[in-house]
Scaffold this active site. Structure first.
Site, PDB file in Angstrom:
ATOM      1  N   GLN A 125       0.160  -6.884  41.566  1.00 17.55           N
ATOM      2  CA  GLN A 125      -0.226  -5.512  41.935  1.00 17.55           C
ATOM      3  C   GLN A 125      -0.819  -5.447  43.346  1.00 17.55           C
ATOM      4  O   GLN A 125      -0.641  -4.453  44.052  1.00 17.55           O
ATOM      5  CB  GLN A 125      -1.240  -4.990  40.904  1.00 17.55           C
ATOM      6  N   LYS A 128       2.213  -5.291  45.664  1.00 18.66           N
ATOM      7  CA  LYS A 128       2.953  -4.051  45.410  1.00 18.66           C
ATOM      8  C   LYS A 128       2.220  -2.867  46.033  1.00 18.66           C
ATOM      9  O   LYS A 128       2.805  -2.046  46.741  1.00 18.66           O
ATOM     10  CB  LYS A 128       3.071  -3.856  43.895  1.00 18.66           C
ATOM     11  N   LYS A 140      -5.662  -4.880  37.178  1.00 19.55           N
ATOM     12  CA  LYS A 140      -4.870  -4.673  35.952  1.00 19.55           C
ATOM     13  C   LYS A 140      -5.772  -4.860  34.754  1.00 19.55           C
ATOM     14  O   LYS A 140      -6.768  -5.587  34.835  1.00 19.55           O
ATOM     15  CB  LYS A 140      -3.733  -5.703  35.885  1.00 19.55           C
ATOM     16  N   GLY A 179      -1.359   3.812  33.182  1.00 15.86           N
ATOM     17  CA  GLY A 179      -0.617   3.285  32.035  1.00 15.86           C
ATOM     18  C   GLY A 179       0.203   2.050  32.363  1.00 15.86           C
ATOM     19  O   GLY A 179       0.354   1.648  33.521  1.00 15.86           O
ATOM     20  N   ASP A 180       0.712   1.433  31.332  1.00 17.19           N
ATOM     21  CA  ASP A 180       1.661   0.320  31.409  1.00 17.19           C
ATOM     22  C   ASP A 180       2.253   0.213  29.997  1.00 17.19           C
ATOM     23  O   ASP A 180       2.211   1.211  29.258  1.00 17.19           O
ATOM     24  CB  ASP A 180       0.953  -0.976  31.850  1.00 17.19           C
ATOM     25  N   ASN A 255       8.867   4.326  29.214  1.00 14.76           N
ATOM     26  CA  ASN A 255       8.689   5.220  30.355  1.00 14.76           C
ATOM     27  C   ASN A 255       9.574   4.836  31.542  1.00 14.76           C
ATOM     28  O   ASN A 255      10.286   5.680  32.098  1.00 14.76           O
ATOM     29  CB  ASN A 255       7.205   5.225  30.761  1.00 14.76           C
TER      30      ASN A 255
END
Ligand code: NDP
Ligand code: 2IT
Length: 460
Positions: A125, A128, A140, A179-180, A255
């Site tokens: 992350q 990213k 995270k 979310g994840d 998703n």
């Protein structure tokens, strides 16, 4: 006199030794965390050309600093199930890097969650989020909670208990979860409600992926899937190709997968397969997305149910077989390590031209090698799926302004961000001697911004 060549060779040896040394400390400090080792290995190897060209990063021991999270929080999540039994799960938040902005990253509820999984996701992350060009650090979180088969009441009680501990570590300028896997609009709603009760104030920017009625952003639901397709579209454009008329296979039916399918279809592709954790469906006439959306988003059923409504479609048990379906474009959008070397070889043998990673680390290191060696266009996760967190950052901006942009405004910004990420990856890969290798390009471009910010902030 030393030739330039000899200087380069010496630097190359020093850079490789440095990377190997730090990698050994990662293994020693984080035993048994294989996914974290895998994510670190890919990034470390990509950075060797940077350390050869700019040895001052070695002098600053930047890699050992970056790979050690700023903070790892692990906590008890007790809750009561519908039978009145007390259950206990383990919650995590890894606040990895805040050099360029508040920690930012999703929360995952899945039985496989452990410290290593959250660290791999948090480490990815950082890079990213840096690639998005927006001011967000890396973090995270999650819990080893299995949402499958749980009632709405159980989900709410668990999620409230999770937030009852998490709230003390987060805030709009501190750490902003989203979310994840296993965490969508329902769970974000419960988390926000509990945070607001405890804090006693409406701090909309503390979470993203919120409902549209209380501070969410239009296009956040679609952002990761759409963004992945925008990224692949850029790769294809550079080869004079497009989604139009292509056959696409997308794993998952959550998703990311659903909105990757939607955008690919809008661009004229035929999506023939998708999956869930039990199996996959193959509909050679093209998947009916309305059915998938109803089954997965509304009824929360298994993807298997699709074939009862579409008799022309087939269902197969197990997940990995989906990659044996011939396709032009493969979009892995389910979970880590879902494409191994064998699956990659089958995709190549069947003529795949592009792979775009919607999920985080869906391809093993060996699978990535197969794609790169065979000149398959390969969009690595931290670049290709950055659209989700990018729109999360746009949600934070809208919350700060107390204004909302239209769907088209957000979508246009997302599109531009994905184009920029693609260009920056291509540029970094070229500059550091690996033209066309977007794995190297993404890792280097993401690294430089964070490393430089850390260095000017002192030894942090
Ligand atoms: P969801 O929970 O909405 O969907 C996950 C999908 O993948 C489901 O279809 C699920 O099947 C399947 N799946 C989950 N675990 C496994 C497994 N172990 N084996 C096989 N299939 C599995 O999650 P998302 O769509 O949000 O996330 C998918 C991926 O995308 C993850 O890697 C996530 O980290 C990544 N990602 C998500 C972003 C986001 O904004 N949501 C942003 C960037 C990346 P089932 O229905 O059976 O559970
Ligand atoms: O992996 C990811 O980028 C996400 N799950 C989204 C993170 C976010 O903060 O929107």
């Amino acid at each position: 006199m030393t030739t330039l060549h000899e200087v380069k060779d010496a630097n190359s040896k020093i850079a490789k030794e440095y990377v190997n040394e730090v990698f050994e400390t990662v293994i020693a400090r984080n035993p048994f965390e294989s996914e974290f080792h895998q994510a670190a290995k890919e990034i470390f190897d990509s950075l060797i050309p940077v350390f050869i060209k700019h040895p001052h990063y070695i002098d600053q021991n930047i890699l050992e600093r970056m790979v050690e999270p700023e903070r790892v929080i692990s906590f008890r999540v007790p809750w009561i199930d519908d039978q009145g039994k007390v259950q206990v799960n383990r919650g995590f938040r890894v606040q990895f890097n805040s050099a360029i902005g508040p920690y930012k990253g999703g929360v995952r509820f899945h039985p496989s969650v452990n410290a290593g999984i959250i660290k791999f996701l948090g480490f990815e992350q950082i890079f990213k989020n840096s690639l998005t060009g927006l001011p967000i650090g890396g973090g995270k979180g999650g819990a080893d909670f299995d949402p499958k088969g749980k009632s709405d009441g159980e989900i709410m009680r668990f999620t409230q208990s999770f937030m009852t501990e998490l709230y003390r570590y987060i805030g709009p300028d501190i750490d902003v979860p989203a979310g994840d896997i296993g965490v969508g609009a329902r769970e974000i709603g419960f988390m926000y409600g509990q945070y607001k009760r405890i804090r006693g104030g409406f701090e909309a920017g503390v979470l993203t992926g919120k409902g549209l009625g209380y501070g969410g952003s239009l296009a956040r639901t679609e952002a990761t899937g759409y963004g992945t397709v925008y990224f692949v579209e850029e790769m294809l454009k550079d080869r004079g190709q497009s989604f139009k008329g292509s056959t696409v296979v997308v794993s998952g039916s959550g998703n990311v997968s659903i909105y990757a399918m939607e955008k690919a279809m809008q661009l004229g592709a035929k999506v023939v397969a998708c999956s869930d954790s039990n199996g996959y469906i193959y509909d050679q006439n093209g998947i009916n997305l309305d059915t998938v959306k109803r089954l997965k988003e509304v009824e929360r059923k298994r993807i298997k149910e699709y074939v009862a409504e579409h008799p022309g479609a087939l269902y197969f048990e197990g997940c990995s077989g989906i990659w044996s379906i011939p396709c032009d474009i493969a979009l892995p959008c389910a979970t880590q390590n879902e494409i191994d070397e064998a699956a990659a070889k089958i995709l190549v043998a069947n003529g795949v031209i592009a792979v775009g990673e919607g999920a985080n680390m869906p391809s093993t290191l060996d699978a990535i090698d197969v794609f790169l060696k065979n000149k398959v266009l390969f969009g690595p996760a931290k670049a290709a799926n950055a659209g989700g967190v990018a729109v999360s950052a746009l949600e934070m901006s809208q919350n700060s302004m107390r204004l909302s942009w239209t769907f088209d405004e957000v979508d246009a910004k997302l599109h531009k961000i994905m184009e920029n990420i693609y260009r920056n990856c291509v540029k970094a890969a070229d500059e550091y001697g690996h033209p066309g290798n977007l794995v190297v390009g993404a890792n280097i471009a993401g690294f430089l911004r964070v490393a430089d910010a850390m260095i000017v902030q002192g030894v942090i």
